[in-house]
Scaffold this active site. Sequence first.
Site, PDB file in Angstrom:
ATOM      1  N   TYR A 254       3.113   0.990  18.056  1.00 28.76           N
ATOM      2  CA  TYR A 254       2.449   0.566  17.335  1.00 28.76           C
ATOM      3  C   TYR A 254       1.187   1.422  17.141  1.00 28.76           C
ATOM      4  CZ  TYR A 254      -2.002  -2.042  16.554  1.00 28.76           C
ATOM      5  OH  TYR A 254      -3.333  -2.360  15.860  1.00 28.76           O
TER       6      TYR A 254
ATOM      7  N   SER B  69       1.416   4.604  15.994  1.00 30.30           N
ATOM      8  CA  SER B  69       1.366   4.844  14.312  1.00 30.30           C
ATOM      9  C   SER B  69      -0.010   4.709  13.860  1.00 30.30           C
ATOM     10  CB  SER B  69       2.132   3.695  13.671  1.00 30.30           C
ATOM     11  OG  SER B  69       1.706   2.301  14.020  1.00 30.30           O
ATOM     12  N   LYS B  70      -0.830   3.901  14.632  1.00 28.38           N
ATOM     13  CA  LYS B  70      -2.339   3.754  14.517  1.00 28.38           C
ATOM     14  C   LYS B  70      -3.038   4.882  14.745  1.00 28.38           C
ATOM     15  CE  LYS B  70      -4.392   0.566  13.248  1.00 28.38           C
ATOM     16  NZ  LYS B  70      -4.656  -0.206  11.703  1.00 28.38           N
TER      17      LYS B  70
ATOM     18  N   THR C 180      -7.585   0.642  16.160  1.00 35.96           N
ATOM     19  CA  THR C 180      -7.485  -0.273  17.439  1.00 35.96           C
ATOM     20  C   THR C 180      -7.811   0.533  18.711  1.00 35.96           C
ATOM     21  OG1 THR C 180      -5.887  -1.036  18.862  1.00 35.96           O
ATOM     22  CG2 THR C 180      -5.039   0.621  17.342  1.00 35.96           C
ATOM     23  N   ASP C 181      -8.209   0.089  19.777  1.00 37.19           N
ATOM     24  CA  ASP C 181      -8.673   0.644  21.038  1.00 37.19           C
ATOM     25  C   ASP C 181      -7.380   1.188  21.685  1.00 37.19           C
ATOM     26  OD1 ASP C 181      -7.534  -1.838  21.821  1.00 37.19           O
ATOM     27  OD2 ASP C 181      -9.158  -2.176  23.164  1.00 37.19           O
ATOM     28  N   GLU C 182      -6.350   0.856  21.174  1.00 36.09           N
ATOM     29  CA  GLU C 182      -4.731   1.054  21.776  1.00 36.09           C
ATOM     30  C   GLU C 182      -4.549   2.456  21.701  1.00 36.09           C
ATOM     31  OE1 GLU C 182      -1.599  -1.682  21.476  1.00 36.09           O
ATOM     32  OE2 GLU C 182      -2.749  -3.458  21.530  1.00 36.09           O
TER      33      GLU C 182
ATOM     34  N   ILE D 287       0.748  -1.426  -0.129  1.00 36.68           N
ATOM     35  CA  ILE D 287       0.004   0.018  -0.011  1.00 36.68           C
ATOM     36  C   ILE D 287       0.764   1.240  -0.085  1.00 36.68           C
ATOM     37  CG2 ILE D 287      -1.895  -1.157   0.970  1.00 36.68           C
ATOM     38  CD1 ILE D 287      -1.099   0.534   3.712  1.00 36.68           C
TER      39      ILE D 287
ATOM     40  N   TYR E 284       0.896 -18.877  -6.351  1.00 37.03           N
ATOM     41  CA  TYR E 284       0.429 -17.649  -6.756  1.00 37.03           C
ATOM     42  C   TYR E 284       1.590 -16.748  -7.404  1.00 37.03           C
ATOM     43  CZ  TYR E 284      -3.817 -17.622  -4.037  1.00 37.03           C
ATOM     44  OH  TYR E 284      -4.979 -18.031  -3.662  1.00 37.03           O
TER      45      TYR E 284
HETATM   46  P1  NAD Z   1      -2.458  -9.035  10.634  1.00 37.30           P
HETATM   47  O1  NAD Z   1      -0.886  -8.659  10.923  1.00 37.30           O
HETATM   48  O2  NAD Z   1      -2.879 -10.514  11.073  1.00 37.30           O
HETATM   49  O3  NAD Z   1      -2.574  -8.511   9.276  1.00 37.30           O
HETATM   50  C1  NAD Z   1      -2.036  -7.449   8.493  1.00 37.30           C
HETATM   51  C2  NAD Z   1      -2.158  -7.900   6.851  1.00 37.30           C
HETATM   52  O4  NAD Z   1      -1.643  -6.589   6.337  1.00 37.30           O
HETATM   53  C3  NAD Z   1      -1.270  -8.956   6.418  1.00 37.30           C
HETATM   54  O5  NAD Z   1      -2.007  -9.691   5.618  1.00 37.30           O
HETATM   55  C4  NAD Z   1      -0.050  -8.395   6.048  1.00 37.30           C
HETATM   56  O6  NAD Z   1       0.775  -9.024   4.786  1.00 37.30           O
HETATM   57  C5  NAD Z   1      -0.893  -6.883   5.390  1.00 37.30           C
HETATM   58  N1  NAD Z   1       0.229  -6.060   5.260  1.00 37.30           N
HETATM   59  C6  NAD Z   1       1.066  -5.341   6.113  1.00 37.30           C
HETATM   60  N2  NAD Z   1       1.735  -4.349   5.454  1.00 37.30           N
HETATM   61  C7  NAD Z   1       1.320  -3.914   4.363  1.00 37.30           C
HETATM   62  C8  NAD Z   1       1.526  -3.196   3.381  1.00 37.30           C
HETATM   63  N3  NAD Z   1       2.676  -2.304   3.438  1.00 37.30           N
HETATM   64  N4  NAD Z   1       0.949  -3.156   2.183  1.00 37.30           N
HETATM   65  C9  NAD Z   1      -0.115  -4.323   1.868  1.00 37.30           C
HETATM   66  N5  NAD Z   1      -0.553  -5.179   2.864  1.00 37.30           N
HETATM   67  C10 NAD Z   1       0.285  -5.284   3.994  1.00 37.30           C
HETATM   68  O7  NAD Z   1      -3.219  -7.920  11.478  1.00 37.30           O
HETATM   69  P2  NAD Z   1      -5.032  -8.086  11.908  1.00 37.30           P
HETATM   70  O8  NAD Z   1      -4.674  -8.637  13.361  1.00 37.30           O
HETATM   71  O9  NAD Z   1      -5.559  -8.929  10.951  1.00 37.30           O
HETATM   72  O10 NAD Z   1      -5.371  -6.560  12.007  1.00 37.30           O
HETATM   73  C11 NAD Z   1      -5.794  -6.049  11.060  1.00 37.30           C
HETATM   74  C12 NAD Z   1      -6.105  -4.540  11.120  1.00 37.30           C
HETATM   75  O11 NAD Z   1      -6.970  -4.468  12.232  1.00 37.30           O
HETATM   76  C13 NAD Z   1      -4.921  -3.825  11.702  1.00 37.30           C
HETATM   77  O12 NAD Z   1      -4.938  -2.562  11.127  1.00 37.30           O
HETATM   78  C14 NAD Z   1      -4.932  -3.635  13.035  1.00 37.30           C
HETATM   79  O13 NAD Z   1      -4.136  -2.200  13.476  1.00 37.30           O
HETATM   80  C15 NAD Z   1      -6.266  -3.648  13.418  1.00 37.30           C
HETATM   81  N6  NAD Z   1      -6.786  -4.197  14.589  1.00 37.30           N
HETATM   82  C16 NAD Z   1      -6.253  -5.352  15.017  1.00 37.30           C
HETATM   83  C17 NAD Z   1      -6.980  -6.043  16.111  1.00 37.30           C
HETATM   84  C18 NAD Z   1      -6.634  -7.309  16.671  1.00 37.30           C
HETATM   85  O14 NAD Z   1      -6.852  -7.682  17.778  1.00 37.30           O
HETATM   86  N7  NAD Z   1      -5.816  -7.973  16.047  1.00 37.30           N
HETATM   87  C19 NAD Z   1      -7.836  -5.126  17.147  1.00 37.30           C
HETATM   88  C20 NAD Z   1      -8.290  -4.103  16.766  1.00 37.30           C
HETATM   89  C21 NAD Z   1      -7.721  -3.407  15.466  1.00 37.30           C
HETATM   90  O1  DAU Z   2      -6.443  -3.988  21.475  1.00 40.75           O
HETATM   91  C1  DAU Z   2      -6.333  -4.227  20.218  1.00 40.75           C
HETATM   92  C2  DAU Z   2      -4.877  -4.726  19.915  1.00 40.75           C
HETATM   93  O2  DAU Z   2      -4.825  -6.096  20.298  1.00 40.75           O
HETATM   94  C3  DAU Z   2      -4.598  -4.724  18.623  1.00 40.75           C
HETATM   95  O3  DAU Z   2      -4.760  -3.492  18.032  1.00 40.75           O
HETATM   96  C4  DAU Z   2      -3.327  -5.338  18.139  1.00 40.75           C
HETATM   97  O4  DAU Z   2      -3.127  -5.292  16.732  1.00 40.75           O
HETATM   98  C5  DAU Z   2      -3.381  -6.698  18.708  1.00 40.75           C
HETATM   99  O5  DAU Z   2      -2.195  -7.511  18.405  1.00 40.75           O
HETATM  100  C6  DAU Z   2      -3.667  -6.849  20.051  1.00 40.75           C
HETATM  101  O6  DAU Z   2      -2.585  -6.034  21.065  1.00 40.75           O
HETATM  102  P1  DAU Z   2      -1.902  -6.730  22.319  1.00 40.75           P
HETATM  103  O7  DAU Z   2      -0.726  -6.371  22.424  1.00 40.75           O
HETATM  104  O8  DAU Z   2      -3.085  -6.545  23.397  1.00 40.75           O
HETATM  105  O9  DAU Z   2      -2.091  -8.200  21.993  1.00 40.75           O
HETATM  106  P2  DAU Z   2      -1.146  -9.473  22.313  1.00 40.75           P
HETATM  107  O10 DAU Z   2      -1.767 -10.846  21.808  1.00 40.75           O
HETATM  108  O11 DAU Z   2       0.341  -9.447  21.695  1.00 40.75           O
HETATM  109  O12 DAU Z   2      -1.022  -9.321  23.936  1.00 40.75           O
HETATM  110  C7  DAU Z   2      -2.040  -9.571  24.655  1.00 40.75           C
HETATM  111  C8  DAU Z   2      -1.729  -9.329  25.988  1.00 40.75           C
HETATM  112  O13 DAU Z   2      -1.022 -10.628  26.525  1.00 40.75           O
HETATM  113  C9  DAU Z   2      -0.736  -8.169  26.289  1.00 40.75           C
HETATM  114  O14 DAU Z   2      -1.233  -7.963  27.804  1.00 40.75           O
HETATM  115  C10 DAU Z   2       0.516  -8.834  26.573  1.00 40.75           C
HETATM  116  C11 DAU Z   2       0.251 -10.114  26.909  1.00 40.75           C
HETATM  117  N1  DAU Z   2       1.312 -11.128  26.585  1.00 40.75           N
HETATM  118  C12 DAU Z   2       1.452 -11.353  25.022  1.00 40.75           C
HETATM  119  C13 DAU Z   2       2.233 -12.321  24.626  1.00 40.75           C
HETATM  120  C14 DAU Z   2       2.547 -12.324  23.078  1.00 40.75           C
HETATM  121  C15 DAU Z   2       1.885 -12.175  27.416  1.00 40.75           C
HETATM  122  O15 DAU Z   2       1.729 -11.950  28.657  1.00 40.75           O
HETATM  123  N2  DAU Z   2       2.504 -13.042  26.824  1.00 40.75           N
HETATM  124  C16 DAU Z   2       3.059 -13.380  25.486  1.00 40.75           C
HETATM  125  O16 DAU Z   2       3.798 -14.101  24.993  1.00 40.75           O
END
Ligand code: NAD
Ligand code: DAU
Length: 355
Positions: free
Chosen positions: A159, A162-163, A134-136, A60, A349
């Site tokens: 992270y 940046s969001k 994200t809520d972060e 992107i 692919y």
């Molecule tokens: P993910 O890391 O599983 O997937 C991200 C995808 O984006 C991947 O397929 C990756 O290849 C693609 N990508 C990364 N850089 C790119 C680029 N430069 N150009 C095109 N594609 C690119 O992430 P996710 O957990 O599915 O999260 C998706 C979105 O939702 C993110 O924007 C994240 O901030 C947001 N979000 C995630 C969570 C969560 O709990 N996982 C919660 C709230 C919001």
């Molecule tokens: O709140 C939304 C966010 O949730 C999204 O925006 C992010 O993309 C997503 O990755 C997630 O972020 P967190 O940092 O909350 O998720 P993670 O699974 O990395 O960690 C969840 C919690 O668990 C956090 O408090 C850190 C803790 N943790 C994580 C890992 C990987 C551990 O204690 N041990 C671990 O090994």
Amino acid sequence: MSTILVTGGAGFIGSAVIRQLIAETDVTVINVDKLTYAGNLQSLISVADNPRYCFEHVDICDTATVANLFHKHQPDAVMHLAAESHVDRSITGPAAFIETNIIGTYTLLQAARKYWNELSTERKNTFRFHHISTDEVYGSLGEAGFFTENTAYQPNSPYSASKASSDHLVRAWYHTFGLPVVTTNCSNNYGPYHFPEKLIPLIILNACNGKPLPIYGKGDNIRDWLYVDDHARALRLVLERGRVGETYNIGGWNEKSNLEVVHAICTILDELRPQDAPYASLITYVPDRPGHDHRYAIDAGKVAHELGWKPLETFETGLRKTVNWYLTNPDWVDAVISGEYKNWIQQNYSDRGAS
Ligand code: NAD
Ligand code: DAU
């Protein structure tokens, strides 16, 4: 029939959105994904041959190629999920987060704006740019209270900063240029096809392999967990019926400490795949994440009252489904853990430019 351009569709949430869109609607989906380590087309095998699905291997941040995508596919909406998403990686290597989450969002906004400006009045009115965030961005809560759409931004990790930055860009493109945007800020998702660097899949797979279950700090940090298909349904509703320029918070009303989550996984595994020792005996306390946010909790009242959304899964049903999925999908799991999925993408692919 309309066309939605989904960025990050090979990721965890994006692939859930695409599987739902193909299964439950008649829209055409253009999946725009760079296929970073987190992008896995094996999560989309069920839709890969559908005539309403198309994959574009694109970064992107690539201005010219992104502009061409709009001309080529003439989308009615963008759902922007592409991002670097893992907080720990943003601490060890923030550059990719600045590139994709900020520059990538800017690039996409500029391309969308130019395309939108040239649409007919009718299509201009219905076009939407949906930014998934994200809520972060709101920072960390104390013991009480919830994040609402009016909570001030206080991002604490590279992270979340940046969001937050990307959220502000989206807001500015609405206020300054009139681009019809909606933004959603969601809490922690969990479910199938989740890359096993994140807490829930990591714990499930480590437990199954007899490895330590790492808990950062004391394990008392709190997250608000939402099953990924419930998030995908909320995103579709906001895209269809959300008010332009508005933000909607999405969450599970489901706060758990990390230790509670890990114990819940261990209990399910003790039942489904019993071993001599309980899985919880693998719990290992490790050094805390720098700047670790203490608590997240979303007030999802706006999306509930305005759009009628509520989650279908409880944490108990969703977690059981998730553990079951990891136990019954060893091919996906093995390919991800071994990195083999990258070779699979190359073989399947390469004709579409994927490597
Ligand atoms: P993910 O890391 O599983 O997937 C991200 C995808 O984006 C991947 O397929 C990756 O290849 C693609 N990508 C990364 N850089 C790119 C680029 N430069 N150009 C095109 N594609 C690119 O992430 P996710 O957990 O599915 O999260 C998706 C979105 O939702 C993110 O924007 C994240 O901030 C947001 N979000 C995630 C969570 C969560 O709990 N996982 C919660 C709230 C919001
Ligand atoms: O709140 C939304 C966010 O949730 C999204 O925006 C992010 O993309 C997503 O990755 C997630 O972020 P967190 O940092 O909350 O998720 P993670 O699974 O990395 O960690 C969840 C919690 O668990 C956090 O408090 C850190 C803790 N943790 C994580 C890992 C990987 C551990 O204690 N041990 C671990 O090994």
